[in-house]
Design a protein around this motif. Structure first.
Motif, PDB file in Angstrom:
ATOM      1  N   VAL A 259     -14.836  40.217  30.042  1.00  0.00           N
ATOM      2  CA  VAL A 259     -15.849  40.940  30.816  1.00  0.00           C
ATOM      3  C   VAL A 259     -17.050  40.071  30.837  1.00  0.00           C
ATOM      4  N   ILE A 260     -17.662  39.698  29.545  1.00  0.00           N
ATOM      5  CA  ILE A 260     -18.971  38.907  29.581  1.00  0.00           C
ATOM      6  C   ILE A 260     -18.756  37.616  30.282  1.00  0.00           C
ATOM      7  N   ASP A 261     -17.674  36.852  30.207  1.00  0.00           N
ATOM      8  CA  ASP A 261     -17.473  35.745  30.960  1.00  0.00           C
ATOM      9  C   ASP A 261     -17.567  36.018  32.573  1.00  0.00           C
ATOM     10  N   TRP A 262     -16.980  37.102  32.996  1.00  0.00           N
ATOM     11  CA  TRP A 262     -17.100  37.424  34.335  1.00  0.00           C
ATOM     12  C   TRP A 262     -18.500  37.725  34.838  1.00  0.00           C
ATOM     13  N   LEU A 263     -19.289  38.466  34.078  1.00  0.00           N
ATOM     14  CA  LEU A 263     -20.648  38.636  34.289  1.00  0.00           C
ATOM     15  C   LEU A 263     -21.390  37.527  34.131  1.00  0.00           C
ATOM     16  N   ALA A 264     -21.152  36.680  33.226  1.00  0.00           N
ATOM     17  CA  ALA A 264     -21.972  35.424  33.297  1.00  0.00           C
ATOM     18  C   ALA A 264     -21.798  34.333  34.391  1.00  0.00           C
ATOM     19  N   ALA A 265     -20.395  34.332  34.724  1.00  0.00           N
ATOM     20  CA  ALA A 265     -20.015  33.470  36.063  1.00  0.00           C
ATOM     21  C   ALA A 265     -20.738  34.070  37.269  1.00  0.00           C
ATOM     22  N   GLY A 266     -21.046  35.219  37.217  1.00  0.00           N
ATOM     23  CA  GLY A 266     -21.619  35.882  38.622  1.00  0.00           C
ATOM     24  C   GLY A 266     -20.968  37.040  39.327  1.00  0.00           C
ATOM     25  N   VAL A 267     -19.911  37.588  38.627  1.00  0.00           N
ATOM     26  CA  VAL A 267     -19.397  38.821  38.976  1.00  0.00           C
ATOM     27  C   VAL A 267     -20.585  39.898  38.929  1.00  0.00           C
ATOM     28  N   ASP A 268     -20.992  40.483  39.842  1.00  0.00           N
ATOM     29  CA  ASP A 268     -22.142  41.336  39.715  1.00  0.00           C
ATOM     30  C   ASP A 268     -21.585  42.830  40.085  1.00  0.00           C
ATOM     31  N   PRO A 269     -21.929  43.675  38.893  1.00  0.00           N
ATOM     32  CA  PRO A 269     -21.393  45.159  38.986  1.00  0.00           C
ATOM     33  C   PRO A 269     -22.261  45.881  40.020  1.00  0.00           C
ATOM     34  N   ALA A 270     -23.214  45.143  40.543  1.00  0.00           N
ATOM     35  CA  ALA A 270     -23.871  45.947  41.715  1.00  0.00           C
ATOM     36  C   ALA A 270     -22.895  46.047  42.978  1.00  0.00           C
ATOM     37  N   ASN A 271     -22.224  44.876  43.099  1.00  0.00           N
ATOM     38  CA  ASN A 271     -21.480  44.410  44.272  1.00  0.00           C
ATOM     39  C   ASN A 271     -20.033  44.502  44.229  1.00  0.00           C
ATOM     40  N   ALA A 272     -19.426  44.954  42.772  1.00  0.00           N
ATOM     41  CA  ALA A 272     -18.114  45.042  42.511  1.00  0.00           C
ATOM     42  C   ALA A 272     -17.946  46.013  41.260  1.00  0.00           C
ATOM     43  N   THR A 273     -16.699  46.533  41.588  1.00  0.00           N
ATOM     44  CA  THR A 273     -16.414  47.584  40.401  1.00  0.00           C
ATOM     45  C   THR A 273     -15.505  46.994  39.260  1.00  0.00           C
ATOM     46  N   ILE A 274     -16.034  46.787  38.223  1.00  0.00           N
ATOM     47  CA  ILE A 274     -15.356  46.296  37.015  1.00  0.00           C
ATOM     48  C   ILE A 274     -14.994  47.074  35.981  1.00  0.00           C
ATOM     49  N   PHE A 275     -13.536  47.164  35.648  1.00  0.00           N
ATOM     50  CA  PHE A 275     -12.897  48.405  34.709  1.00  0.00           C
ATOM     51  C   PHE A 275     -11.816  47.893  34.088  1.00  0.00           C
ATOM     52  N   ILE A 276     -11.178  48.399  33.011  1.00  0.00           N
ATOM     53  CA  ILE A 276     -10.175  48.180  32.200  1.00  0.00           C
ATOM     54  C   ILE A 276      -9.149  49.098  32.762  1.00  0.00           C
ATOM     55  N   GLN A 277      -7.892  48.444  32.879  1.00  0.00           N
ATOM     56  CA  GLN A 277      -6.780  49.117  33.361  1.00  0.00           C
ATOM     57  C   GLN A 277      -6.463  50.128  32.797  1.00  0.00           C
ATOM     58  N   SER A 278      -6.302  50.160  31.382  1.00  0.00           N
ATOM     59  CA  SER A 278      -5.681  51.096  30.230  1.00  0.00           C
ATOM     60  C   SER A 278      -6.734  52.483  30.273  1.00  0.00           C
TER      61      SER A 278
END
Length: 400
Positions: A65-84
């Motif tokens: 998740v840190i890598d996603w955020l660092a790469a530019g995935v923006d929680p203001a524009n996308a929903t980030i969650f854990i399947q389980s």
């Protein structure tokens, strides 16, 4: 225009590398500005092949998740969650398993491919056989319209469409469906009702796909209409019953051009990766020790960039003038291999620097990362609960 909802996930099985960044994350970053996006950590999927090493998954979830955020995935524009964290995935998977023919699972191409590739592991498990259905549940529970995939994953989306179609066929026979659909048409107003009927006839009588798309858009645009009535109109449009589960489309991901350090596809299994948070000196050392054109045994031997893995990296990281310098210098032996690798090292480090700076900030504040995921899980779960309410209703499981 109908709202496009994009869903994609990634299995947490180790450090993310430049192959992931170029092959998946850059595409996610683009999509999040164009559509409603949900991106999830597929931890249950990781268990299908790493059931005996769950510690790898546990260690990788938050780092990924840190890598996603660092790469530019923006929680203001996308929903980030854990399947389980959204147990409705498992509930829908269980209910869909009641109607899924065994032969459908056994014919998924990746089932046998993965068993052959991972022959050292015992994959004769129910979970591994059923993972395409869990993948279908992941998609269908959010009524995703688009799923970004590589070509090898297209059969999984076709499988998901078949499952949705079968479910709607079995459970979409709502009592008094036609009368309810006709009543919903009247709610469109006289002008839109006439337009809907015209497009419905065009699709049902002559298979006009444009009319089908236009009618779907017309339905989605209705602001004051209930979700139930919208689903009835969508089902009536196609000549079936109520559309409970939506058939997704695949969105072909641009193929990653990122080669590994040996010229093959960048993959942990080939041990040829550069991780997103690899220290600069390690990155430089890895590139300096990359194999080059076998013809260049001595510094004075001319070579051919087309036969050298380093050239593939120049194609990504070097500008035109540098590429021309490489072509001329390698073929005439006026530059050596170490010299040739210099601009590639600079290019890779320049790409990684901002990612690593952002990753360090998130790593220092784990509470922020966990709050982002908690908020994403809550958003995802709200959508999942809505779908499960419809599914339970259709299957007669909402006992009162």
């Amino acid at each position: 225009m109908a709202i496009e909802r994009v869903l994609s996930g990634m299995r947490p099985t180790g450090n993310l590398h430049l192959g992931h960044y170029n092959g998946v994350l850059k595409n996610w970053i683009k999509l999040q500005h164009e559509h409603e996006c949900l991106f999830f950590v597929a931890d249950w999927h990781a268990l299908t092949t790493h059931y005996d090493t769950p510690e790898i998954i546990e260690e990788s979830v938050w780092e990924m998740v840190i890598d996603w955020l660092a790469a530019g995935v923006d929680p203001a524009n996308a929903t980030i969650f854990i399947q389980s964290r959204v147990p409705e995935h498992a509930e829908l998977h269980t209910l869909l398993s009641m109607i899924t023919p065994l032969s459908w699972l056994e014919r998924v191409p990746t089932y046998k491919d993965q068993q052959e590739k991972l022959s050292s592991k015992d994959l004769s498990t129910y979970g591994f056989l059923g993972y395409p259905l869990l993948q279908s549940a992941d998609i269908l529970i959010y009524k995703a319209t688009q799923v970004p995939v590589g070509e090898d994953q297209i059969p999984h989306i076709e499988f998901t469409r078949e499952i949705a179609r079968r479910f709607n066929h079995i459970y979409g026979k709502e009592k008094g469906f036609e009368e309810k659909a006709e009543a919903a048409i009247k709610k469109l107003g006289s002008k839109r009702s006439a337009l809907y009927e015209e497009m419905r006839n065009a699709y049902q009588q002559s298979g006009d796909e444009e009319a089908l798309d236009a009618a779907r858009s017309l339905i989605e645009e209705q602001q004051g209409m209930s979700m139930g009535d919208k689903e009835r109109l969508l089902g009536y449009l196609e000549g079936g019953g109520k559309m409970i589960l939506l058939e997704p489309e695949y969105k072909l991901t641009p193929a990653s051009k990122m080669p590994g350090l040996d010229g093959q596809k960048m993959s942990k299994s080939y041990n040829n990766t550069i991780s997103l948070r690899e220290p600069a000196d390690v990155v430089a050392k890895k590139i300096k020790t990359m194999p080059t054109d076998p013809a260049r045994v001595r510094r004075t031997d001319p070579g051919d960039p087309a036969k050298c893995p380093v050239w593939q990296l120049h194609e990504i990281y070097s500008n035109t003038s540098t590429q021309e310098w490489v072509q001329a210098g390698c073929k005439s032996a006026s530059i050596g291999c170490i010299e040739c690798k210099g601009p590639v090292i600079d290019g890779v480090l320049a790409e990684l620097k901002p990612i690593q700076e952002r990753a360090a900030q998130y790593a220092e504040d784990p509470t922020l990362v966990k709050n982002i995921v908690a908020e994403g899980c809550e958003k995802a779960r709200k959508l999942a609960r809505e779908t499960m309410r419809d599914v339970r209703d259709a299957m007669g499981l909402n006992y009162s």
